[in-house]
Motif scaffolding. Structure first.
Motif, PDB file in Angstrom:
ATOM      1  N   SER A   6     -23.400  23.054  -1.098  1.00  8.98           N
ATOM      2  CA  SER A   6     -22.050  23.102  -1.671  1.00  8.98           C
ATOM      3  C   SER A   6     -21.679  21.808  -2.385  1.00  8.98           C
ATOM      4  N   SER A   9     -22.130  22.204  -6.079  1.00  8.29           N
ATOM      5  CA  SER A   9     -21.533  23.340  -6.789  1.00  8.29           C
ATOM      6  C   SER A   9     -20.362  22.845  -7.639  1.00  8.29           C
ATOM      7  N   LYS A 306     -21.066  17.495   3.333  1.00 10.60           N
ATOM      8  CA  LYS A 306     -21.349  18.918   3.139  1.00 10.60           C
ATOM      9  C   LYS A 306     -20.636  19.752   4.201  1.00 10.60           C
ATOM     10  N   ASP A 310     -17.968  22.689   3.597  1.00 10.80           N
ATOM     11  CA  ASP A 310     -18.266  24.041   4.104  1.00 10.80           C
ATOM     12  C   ASP A 310     -17.196  24.516   5.083  1.00 10.80           C
TER      13      ASP A 310
END
Ligand code: FMN
Length: 351
Positions: A6, A9, A306, A310
């Protein structure tokens, strides 16, 4: 490769801005500007080397002469400074980077030697203890309470700095509301003893910060305005008070009304909890009241960053010291290559 991670992204900050990943370069004072607080070609190269970050936030940049608290910081109030910054934004945009300027007034964290012998401006007359950082033997001391007319001038100076930043090619501004500097001094009981409409209650103490946000938002559009905040008192001799949390709760809820770009955690340790925030971390406290984009910061590892994204604990993560040590930090993290540890000696060069 970490294609499903992620951290890498893209993120739609708002209608105006898309970031290519969730990694932000935190603002870091480098004290490498030229005479008259003008950014240099070396600063342009330094920022351009870090355009793999989804967003770069510049070092704190002074909005006017009495905003200064450190040597050789850049400014954003003269034509020469605007032109110098244009070199930086051109270099960053040429490599498809996104860059916000952090606009800054240090308030009582200044020193008469930066102010032609005058006392530093602050919400209230206080005495700050301790050494002036990067100040060669100077110690902090008394500050002078600003008048209502001076408060209006300060707000106008922030808005003018925001306009100048846009003229210099920036994608937006991050108002420095953190780390014990001027705006933060209004937000904590330890440094705000005012009895007028800027002190004494949460809505009064939050008023200056909100008026600065509004003035900048009206000047350049709210989607290009952000703010960094330190609800936990941890820097520049601001001492926590149990009542501070109500000030920040009021401010963060009020910020929900504006569509600003983001709020950024001002802290250097993501695990530290504050008794004045009900034993919460800074980021968790902000998240509980502010509903827009939140950038966490403070000694994150890649795994911690991360996990936080998340778990929806925050949306973006800023790294500070790792970006000084590793210009290509994003690439190193993406390929799980070793990351060089920061060392204070790295501050002497602008690589
Ligand atoms: C050399 C240095 C200069 C900094 N200057 C600023 C600054 O100008 N504005 C600011 O908001 N924070 C400043 N900070 C704080 C960083 O933005 C960041 O919050 C802090 O380093 C914690 O992140 P890290 O653990 O990833 O380094 C500075 C930090 C360092 C190490």
């Amino acid at each position: 490769m970490n294609n499903n991670n992620s951290l890498f992204s893209p993120y739609q900050l708002n209608q105006a801005l898309v970031l290519k990943n969730r990694i932000v370069m935190a603002p870091m004072t480098r004290s490498m500007a030229a005479d008259q607080f003008v950014p240099t070609a070396q600063m342009a190269e330094y920022y351009a080397r870090r355009t793999d970050a989804g967003l770069i936030v510049t070092e704190g940049t002074i909005i006017r002469p009495d905003a200064q608290g450190y040597p050789a910081v850049p400014g954003i109030y003269t034509k020469a400074q605007i032109n110098g910054w244009r070199r930086v934004t051109d270099a960053v945009h040429a490599k498809r980077g996104v860059i916000f300027m952090q606009i800054w007034h240090v308030g009582r964290v200044s020193h008469p030697s930066y102010l032609n012998g005058e006392l530093p401006l602050a919400p209230s007359a206080t005495v700050m203890m301790g050494r002036v950082k990067r100040g060669e033997g100077m110690t902090h001391g008394e500050s002078r309470a600003v008048t209502l007319a001076e408060i209006n001038d300060l707000i106008a100076s922030y808005a003018q700095a925001a306009k100048n930043a846009i003229e210099a090619g920036f994608d937006g501004v991050e108002i420095h509301g953190a780390n014990g500097y001027l705006i933060d001094q209004f937000l904590h009981y330890h440094t705000n003893h005012r009895t007028d409409r800027y002190g004494g209650s949460p809505n009064n103490m939050a008023r200056f910060a909100l008026e600065v946000v509004k003035a900048c938002g009206e000047a350049i559009g709210y989607e290009r305005v952000a703010i960094r905040l330190s609800p936990g008192a941890y820097l520049n001799e601001i001492i926590g008070d149990a009542r501070d949390s109500l000030v920040f709760e009021y401010l963060l809820k009020a910020l929900n009304v504006f569509s600003i770009a983001y709020v950024h955690t001002g802290d250097d340790d993501n695990t530290r909890t504050y008794s004045e925030l009900g034993n919460s971390t800074t980021t968790a406290f902000i998240r509980s009241f502010y509903k827009g984009t939140l950038i966490a910061c403070g000694n994150y590892s890649q795994e911690g960053a991360k996990a936080g994204i998340d778990n929806n604990a925050f949306d973006l993560v800023a790294f500070g010291r790792p970006f000084i040590a590793n210009p290509d930090l994003v690439n190193l993290l993406r390929h799980q290559h070793p990351v060089q540890q920061f060392d204070a000696s790295m501050l002497s060069t602008l690589y």
